[in-house]
Design an enzyme around this catalytic site. Structure first.
Site, PDB file in Angstrom:
ATOM      1  N   ARG A  96      -0.046 -14.415   3.061  1.00  0.00           N
ATOM      2  CA  ARG A  96       0.604 -13.835   1.889  1.00  0.00           C
ATOM      3  C   ARG A  96       0.474 -14.764   0.680  1.00  0.00           C
ATOM      4  O   ARG A  96       0.226 -14.314  -0.433  1.00  0.00           O
ATOM      5  CB  ARG A  96       2.086 -13.621   2.190  1.00  0.00           C
ATOM      6  CG  ARG A  96       2.908 -13.287   0.959  1.00  0.00           C
ATOM      7  CD  ARG A  96       4.365 -12.978   1.314  1.00  0.00           C
ATOM      8  NE  ARG A  96       5.110 -12.577   0.126  1.00  0.00           N
ATOM      9  CZ  ARG A  96       5.955 -13.366  -0.536  1.00  0.00           C
ATOM     10  NH1 ARG A  96       6.181 -14.597  -0.119  1.00  0.00           N
ATOM     11  NH2 ARG A  96       6.584 -12.931  -1.601  1.00  0.00           N
ATOM     12  N   GLU A 142       2.403   1.851  13.666  1.00  0.00           N
ATOM     13  CA  GLU A 142       1.255   0.974  13.905  1.00  0.00           C
ATOM     14  C   GLU A 142       0.467   1.365  15.147  1.00  0.00           C
ATOM     15  O   GLU A 142      -0.760   1.241  15.179  1.00  0.00           O
ATOM     16  CB  GLU A 142       1.723  -0.485  14.017  1.00  0.00           C
ATOM     17  CG  GLU A 142       2.335  -1.058  12.741  1.00  0.00           C
ATOM     18  CD  GLU A 142       3.792  -0.634  12.505  1.00  0.00           C
ATOM     19  OE1 GLU A 142       4.394  -0.020  13.419  1.00  0.00           O
ATOM     20  OE2 GLU A 142       4.325  -0.902  11.421  1.00  0.00           O
ATOM     21  N   PHE A 177       3.255  -7.204  13.244  1.00  0.00           N
ATOM     22  CA  PHE A 177       3.216  -5.824  13.741  1.00  0.00           C
ATOM     23  C   PHE A 177       1.860  -5.513  14.377  1.00  0.00           C
ATOM     24  O   PHE A 177       1.789  -4.827  15.399  1.00  0.00           O
ATOM     25  CB  PHE A 177       3.490  -4.842  12.608  1.00  0.00           C
ATOM     26  CG  PHE A 177       4.744  -5.149  11.835  1.00  0.00           C
ATOM     27  CD1 PHE A 177       5.925  -5.443  12.490  1.00  0.00           C
ATOM     28  CD2 PHE A 177       4.742  -5.177  10.450  1.00  0.00           C
ATOM     29  CE1 PHE A 177       7.079  -5.738  11.787  1.00  0.00           C
ATOM     30  CE2 PHE A 177       5.896  -5.470   9.735  1.00  0.00           C
ATOM     31  CZ  PHE A 177       7.072  -5.758  10.399  1.00  0.00           C
ATOM     32  N   HIS A 236      -0.083 -11.560   6.018  1.00  0.00           N
ATOM     33  CA  HIS A 236       1.249 -12.126   6.225  1.00  0.00           C
ATOM     34  C   HIS A 236       1.366 -12.828   7.576  1.00  0.00           C
ATOM     35  O   HIS A 236       2.358 -12.696   8.283  1.00  0.00           O
ATOM     36  CB  HIS A 236       2.332 -11.048   6.063  1.00  0.00           C
ATOM     37  CG  HIS A 236       2.424 -10.515   4.659  1.00  0.00           C
ATOM     38  ND1 HIS A 236       1.373  -9.878   4.027  1.00  0.00           N
ATOM     39  CD2 HIS A 236       3.432 -10.553   3.754  1.00  0.00           C
ATOM     40  CE1 HIS A 236       1.737  -9.531   2.800  1.00  0.00           C
ATOM     41  NE2 HIS A 236       2.961  -9.935   2.598  1.00  0.00           N
ATOM     42  N   ASP A 250      11.144 -13.571   3.866  1.00  0.00           N
ATOM     43  CA  ASP A 250      11.461 -12.502   4.820  1.00  0.00           C
ATOM     44  C   ASP A 250      11.969 -13.052   6.154  1.00  0.00           C
ATOM     45  O   ASP A 250      12.652 -12.358   6.903  1.00  0.00           O
ATOM     46  CB  ASP A 250      10.240 -11.609   5.070  1.00  0.00           C
ATOM     47  CG  ASP A 250      10.105 -10.520   4.019  1.00  0.00           C
ATOM     48  OD1 ASP A 250      11.014 -10.405   3.168  1.00  0.00           O
ATOM     49  OD2 ASP A 250       9.106  -9.795   4.033  1.00  0.00           O
ATOM     50  N   SER A 253       1.118  -4.575  -0.117  1.00  0.00           N
ATOM     51  CA  SER A 253       1.183  -5.963   0.347  1.00  0.00           C
ATOM     52  C   SER A 253      -0.113  -6.428   0.997  1.00  0.00           C
ATOM     53  O   SER A 253      -0.531  -7.565   0.828  1.00  0.00           O
ATOM     54  CB  SER A 253       2.321  -6.131   1.352  1.00  0.00           C
ATOM     55  OG  SER A 253       3.548  -5.788   0.749  1.00  0.00           O
ATOM     56  N   ARG A 277      -5.266 -12.442   1.184  1.00  0.00           N
ATOM     57  CA  ARG A 277      -5.122 -10.976   1.173  1.00  0.00           C
ATOM     58  C   ARG A 277      -5.702 -10.376  -0.109  1.00  0.00           C
ATOM     59  O   ARG A 277      -6.199  -9.249  -0.115  1.00  0.00           O
ATOM     60  CB  ARG A 277      -3.661 -10.553   1.352  1.00  0.00           C
ATOM     61  CG  ARG A 277      -2.726 -11.113   0.309  1.00  0.00           C
ATOM     62  CD  ARG A 277      -1.294 -10.651   0.526  1.00  0.00           C
ATOM     63  NE  ARG A 277      -0.371 -11.357  -0.350  1.00  0.00           N
ATOM     64  CZ  ARG A 277       0.676 -10.808  -0.937  1.00  0.00           C
ATOM     65  NH1 ARG A 277       0.969  -9.543  -0.736  1.00  0.00           N
ATOM     66  NH2 ARG A 277       1.470 -11.526  -1.701  1.00  0.00           N
TER      67      ARG A 277
END
Lengths: 275, 309
Positions: free
Chosen positions: B162, B53, B78, B104, B112, B32, B5
């Protein structure tokens, strides 16, 4: 103020388009009658008066954009596109047939004049925001118009988009709700109420207008008002009648996704003065 | 070590400087996903749509239809899940050139937990006609892939991570959509890998070498289109395949490899990945061990597949 001659001419065009919609749906023996007839006056005002577009050059850089978010009213859109000259009127006979460029729902890759792909409800307003943002970034004068259904307002994505358009101050965007008060399973108010639409969009910081969606003069005035509105998008709530123009189709949810039979077509054309 | 990322954020900024048609969208995760780097320099070309989204994907479609080159980012879970039908209808169906760059991905999201760890996104995206699906191995390859998709003709889904991951490719490496890369020659069996599992397989191959086993490593960043020829060549030449992915063994890399081999060159296959389970909280490192995604696990899989040869 649009002059009477202009209005009369547009009314005549809308009448002819109603005839063409009924004929193409009957030939296809499939498709959405009620919502095409309720939307056609607004589409007539857009395609034959308000919008800058060039049927000979569908991708013309200076064109305004139109998104049919309630994609099942594709026959109304196709009738306009054919009448305007995007493709030959004979093509309307191929609606929903294998290999036709006139798909059941609008397809930008197949039909000249169609800007995006719609049909799955609730997505057109977001797409229209993207088109409006792109025009602004490219410093094009283009305006973007999007037509939604009132039943479609039940989709959550519509409200995500309703938040976003005023947030971005998109005064080059004008949405129209074809508020015919009916959806497949019955009255919108009974299935899942969306009223009051005006106050909802006002609360979302839109410029809101309510008009009789079959009054061409009122539609033209609302569209002119939208064009002069600065700093926010406009929502025109067009109060309409599902099946408008053919009394035995009017106000009937049962004609949402049903084409006219051969006899119904004959009767309808007679009622429209096109026997 | 660099997170994919981070490479994305940096490359996006470079692309933004080179091409005014590049626009970026995010759904309240720009810190993020690293799109915030682009946002800082080009606020007028950055659209944070909030936690919405579906709307983000729709707007991206409109921007592409209006001539822009959109990159839309959020977490993989998502992007592929919440906005699936928008990707299907507004992007894939018309084939609009929008780049969905999902960060992620996989279990290395870590603490998470399972709600935020996509183990199915590659399978979902692979199933869509017109979609291109990429899962780069490291930072340099991510940069090259992001450059390759800017201006590509159709919709692309890129899965990034991530966690910081080992560097496999040199800076300035090439990237060709639809092409795999043989990173290590070998004759006894082949590891076919994607994403961060490629670095794990390279380690496993070194371990196997000490045991006298010659393991080839073929990295497939492009899950779709897939490099069928390179896979079939490896199958013919080594006769046994181990797939490795930070994803369910259903429908992702293991899926495309088995589908391809079944039709083209049936050889024994072992699939390393999540065995049809969701993830959970933990550190990235702990989770890779818990779900069997370490070089040691790959060595065991290689030994299993060799016994079936």
């Amino acid at each position: 103020m649009p002059d009477q001659a202009t209005i009369t001419e547009l009314e005549q065009t809308a009448l002819q388009l109603r005839v063409n919609i009924l004929k193409m749906l009957n030939t296809a023996n499939s498709g959405h009658t009620g919502g095409s007839l309720s939307a056609i006056d607004a589409l007539t005002a857009l395609f034959f008066h308000e919008m800058r577009h060039d049927p000979g050059n569908p991708r013309w850089d200076g064109r305004d954009h139109f998104v049919l978010s309630k994609g099942h009213a594709a026959p109304a859109l196709y009738a306009c596109l054919a009448e305007a000259g995007y493709f030959p009127p004979e093509d309307l006979k191929t609606l929903r047939r294998l290999g036709s460029h006139l798909q059941g729902h609008p397809d930008m890759k197949k039909t000249p004049g169609v800007e995006v792909c719609t049909g799955s409800l609730g997505q057109g307003l977001s797409q229209a925001i993207g088109l409006a943002l792109a025009a602004r970034l490219a410093k094009r004068e283009a305006r973007t118009y999007v037509l939604l259904g009132d039943g479609e307002m039940q989709e959550g994505q519509v409200w995500e988009a309703a938040m976003a358009a005023p947030h971005y101050g998109l005064d080059n965007l004008c949405a129209i709700v074809d508020a015919n008060a009916l959806q497949i399973d019955g009255e919108v108010a009974k299935v899942m109420g969306v009223a009051p639409l005006g106050p909802k969009f006002l609360a979302f910081n839109w410029h809101v207008l309510e008009v009789d969606g079959h009054d061409i003069c009122a539609l033209l005035q609302a569209l002119a008002d939208a064009k002069q509105t600065k700093g926010k998008p406009t929502m025109i709530i067009a109060r309409t009648v599902k099946g408008k123009g053919v009394p035995f189709f009017e106000h009937k949810a049962s004609y949402h996704g049903v084409p006219p039979s051969d006899q119904e077509l004959v009767d309808a054309l007679a009622l429209l003065g096109h026997a | 070590m660099i997170a994919t990322r981070d490479a994305y954020g940096k490359t996006l900024l470079e692309l933004g400087r080179e091409n005014p048609r590049i626009v970026v969208l995010d759904a309240d995760l720009s810190g993020s996903t690293k799109t915030g780097i682009f946002a800082k320099e080009f606020p007028e070309r950055f659209f944070n749509v909030g936690i919405a989204e579906a709307n983000m994907v729709g707007i991206a479609a409109g921007l592409a239809a209006g001539g822009m080159i959109p990159f839309a980012s959020t977490f993989a879970v998502f992007a592929s899940g919440r906005a699936f039908e928008q990707i299907r209808q507004s992007l894939a169906y018309p084939g609009l050139p929008v780049n969905i760059v999902a960060t992620h991905g996989g279990i290395t999201v870590g603490e998470d937990g399972g709600s935020h760890q996509s183990v199915e996104d590659l399978a979902i995206m692979r199933s869509l006609p017109n979609m291109t699906v990429l899962c780069p191995a490291d930072g340099p390859e991510t940069s090259a892939a992001i450059r390759a998709i800017a201006g590509y003709k159709g919709p692309v889904y890129v899965r990034l991570g991530r966690a910081k991951v080992p560097v496999v490719f040199p800076n300035g490496c090439d990237f060709t959509i639809g092409k795999g890369v043989t990173l290590r020659p070998g004759s006894d069996m082949t590891f076919v890998t994607t994403g961060l599992m490629t670095a794990q397989a390279l380690e496993a191959a070194v371990i196997l070498e000490t045991a006298g086993i010659s393991a080839r490593v073929v990295h497939m960043a492009s899950l779709k289109p897939f490099d069928v020829d390179l896979l079939l060549q490896a199958a013919r030449e080594t006769g046994a395949i181990v797939t490795a992915e930070e994803h369910s063994v259903i429908g992702g890399l293991g899926g495309v490899v088995c589908e391809t081999l079944a039709e083209g060159c049936p050889v024994p296959v072992e699939r390393v990945g999540l065995r049809d389970v969701f993830g959970q909280s933990g550190t990235a490192e702990e989770l890779l061990i818990h779900y069997g995604l370490t070089p040691g696990h790959l060595v065991e899989a290689a030994q299993r597949v060799l016994r079936r040869k």
